[in-house]
Design a protein around this motif. Sequence first.
Motif, PDB file in Angstrom:
ATOM      1  N   ARG A 372       0.805  -1.218   0.000  1.00 20.46           N
ATOM      2  CA  ARG A 372       0.000   0.000   0.000  1.00 20.46           C
ATOM      3  C   ARG A 372       0.843   1.275   0.000  1.00 20.46           C
ATOM      4  O   ARG A 372       0.347   2.354  -0.315  1.00 20.46           O
ATOM      5  N   TRP A 373       2.125   1.179   0.343  1.00 14.58           N
ATOM      6  CA  TRP A 373       3.008   2.345   0.306  1.00 14.58           C
ATOM      7  C   TRP A 373       3.073   2.965  -1.086  1.00 14.58           C
ATOM      8  O   TRP A 373       3.385   4.165  -1.230  1.00 14.58           O
ATOM      9  N   LYS A 374       2.771   2.172  -2.097  1.00 12.85           N
ATOM     10  CA  LYS A 374       2.814   2.688  -3.471  1.00 12.85           C
ATOM     11  C   LYS A 374       1.751   3.760  -3.719  1.00 12.85           C
ATOM     12  O   LYS A 374       1.821   4.498  -4.703  1.00 12.85           O
ATOM     13  N   LEU A 375       0.754   3.813  -2.831  1.00 12.74           N
ATOM     14  CA  LEU A 375      -0.288   4.830  -2.925  1.00 12.74           C
ATOM     15  C   LEU A 375      -0.177   5.860  -1.805  1.00 12.74           C
ATOM     16  O   LEU A 375      -1.146   6.531  -1.460  1.00 12.74           O
ATOM     17  N   ASP A 376       1.008   6.027  -1.234  1.00 15.85           N
ATOM     18  CA  ASP A 376       1.195   7.034  -0.195  1.00 15.85           C
ATOM     19  C   ASP A 376       0.748   8.401  -0.715  1.00 15.85           C
ATOM     20  O   ASP A 376       1.178   8.836  -1.799  1.00 15.85           O
ATOM     21  N   GLY A 377      -0.090   9.066   0.051  1.00 15.74           N
ATOM     22  CA  GLY A 377      -0.624  10.357  -0.359  1.00 15.74           C
ATOM     23  C   GLY A 377      -2.022  10.283  -0.924  1.00 15.74           C
ATOM     24  O   GLY A 377      -2.644  11.312  -1.209  1.00 15.74           O
ATOM     25  N   VAL A 378      -2.573   9.083  -1.083  1.00 19.21           N
ATOM     26  CA  VAL A 378      -3.914   8.942  -1.645  1.00 19.21           C
ATOM     27  C   VAL A 378      -4.960   9.588  -0.746  1.00 19.21           C
ATOM     28  O   VAL A 378      -6.005  10.048  -1.218  1.00 19.21           O
ATOM     29  N   ASP A 379      -4.667   9.667   0.563  1.00 24.18           N
ATOM     30  CA  ASP A 379      -5.613  10.280   1.497  1.00 24.18           C
ATOM     31  C   ASP A 379      -5.752  11.784   1.279  1.00 24.18           C
ATOM     32  O   ASP A 379      -6.682  12.410   1.782  1.00 24.18           O
ATOM     33  N   ARG A 380      -4.839  12.379   0.514  1.00 19.97           N
ATOM     34  CA  ARG A 380      -4.914  13.802   0.208  1.00 19.97           C
ATOM     35  C   ARG A 380      -5.819  14.089  -0.990  1.00 19.97           C
ATOM     36  O   ARG A 380      -6.100  15.251  -1.299  1.00 19.97           O
ATOM     37  N   ALA A 381      -6.238  13.053  -1.677  1.00 22.34           N
ATOM     38  CA  ALA A 381      -7.041  13.233  -2.891  1.00 22.34           C
ATOM     39  C   ALA A 381      -8.444  13.710  -2.557  1.00 22.34           C
ATOM     40  O   ALA A 381      -8.975  13.434  -1.481  1.00 22.34           O
TER      41      ALA A 381
END
Length: 579
Positions: A372-381
């Motif tokens: 899931r680290w590959k989507l780090d920052g997805v929570d900012r979307a």
Amino acid sequence: MASQGFWSVGGDNAGANPGSQSPSTPRAWCQAAAQKLSGGIGSKLCALLSVGDAERSAEPPGKQEASCGCGKACSCAKAPVVFTDLYSTDLLPALDGDAKTLTFLQEVVDILLAYIVESFDRETKVIDFHYPNELLQMNNWELQGEPATLDDILISCRATLKYAIKTAHPRYFNQLSTGLDMVGLAADWLTSTANTNMFTYEVAPVFVLLEYVTLKKMREIIGWTDGRGDGIFSPGGAISNMYAMLLARFKMFPEVKEKGMSSVPRLAAFTSEHSHFSIKKGAAALGIGTESVICIKADESGKMVPADLERKILEAKQKGFVPFFVSATAGTTVYGAFDPLIPISDICKKYNVWMHVDGAWGGSLLMSRRHRWKLDGVDRANSVTWNPHKMMSVPLQCSALLVREEGLMQNCNQMHACYLFQQDKHYDLSYDTGDKALQCGRHVDIFKLWLMWRAKGTIGFEAQIDKCLELSEYLYNKIKDREGYQMVFDGKPQHTNVCFWYLPPGIRYMEDKEEKKKRLHKVAPVIKARMMEYGTTMVSYQPQGDKVNFFRMVISNPAATFEDIDFLTEEIERLGQDL
């Protein structure tokens, strides 16, 4: 002792006779199933699997034993049902249609079960390929004015599956959506049986609640506080992406809903040059125009270059455009690349632009603690597209759009149709979700995902996803230094996409680079055509930019094994040896 899986029925005596068939084959499985499964299903599966043509039946054509209609296991005398004399009007809701309906549907189920068994058998073909004109001539597909008999209907069912692609086959790697989950299939059957619409709680109470629960869980996994926000299941990732663009435009210019595009300035959307075509298609459908979608450079591995994004935003502003939407991709279609979401989100925040993450292909990696680290920052979307019908193997279709701001979808899309969304109903109207959707009629897609999640748990999906990524790494390590193979880009793939060229001996050592490139461009299409004609496996190919046709191997099928990966490379070499 651990279960041996689908073929383990009757396998406990497998060692008794060295000369007998292995219990891992469908033929031996059927012999056991004939004795162990109720209702004669096992015997019918055996009969259906024992021959190869479309007219498979353990009984004389057109005749099956009917239920007596008493509704329970019994020894009542049963008269044969002659399907050649029956029509759809003889089934429910026809008077006394119960027994005929049960018998007919049992026949259909038998056909489906036989197809399922075959789909997991590596000795069967992935595809029985025929050219379109041949297939049109081999069967009568034309619609007629007069009704067909139920016997003809059953023949049509068999013929349709005979020529269908076995997407559950362990050696089917052609698309991002592969495999067949048994619980998901059962849920799909139940959904069709319920046959309702998702627009209001009054007609789909359980399904509406399950959608609410599941979307909240998905938002929690993204990282939004307490799972707050909104969302909806749509007919696919392309529509989910268009929803996101629609919401971004409405958020910035709410007047566009009533006054149209003439009321807003020239808009600009931004996405990677490796992004899915649906971003441009959405812009075309919404009247924004494909010329207003500005493509951002990707690096050698297919990731968006944030510096180029900022430069293009500034250029657009100088030209009088209003930047309103950035679509980052989590798992590009070809390379499987994950755009760097954290720097992209910083740029979006700086210029007040809606950030969307198209995670149709890669979003499911959020279920894996290892990846899931590959989507780090997805929570900012501001919004995220996530297709469980891809890496999670939920039966098609199952795509979710998740939105961080609650109520925005409702404000953007509601039309207050009083014949559906009456305001004086006797229950909580927030569960009438239909007015926030673009569709009126909306298929129940949620139950497949919800039931599979119940059956597997989050850890089950995690294990499934981790296994597929492990298989892709195995393939990469197998071919990266193997003679005759060349990787399309350096480094280990981020997703299950493994992109490579196969160079047959005839062109492997050519010195003329242009001629070599020209001939290499033809290799993948020829090998793919041979795969389909032999029916042994299927894998996709395509060009990308200035790169000639290459194979794009993707693994999302839970049935695939290391042996299937070995088979694929051996088959490519066998089919391309003479090129």
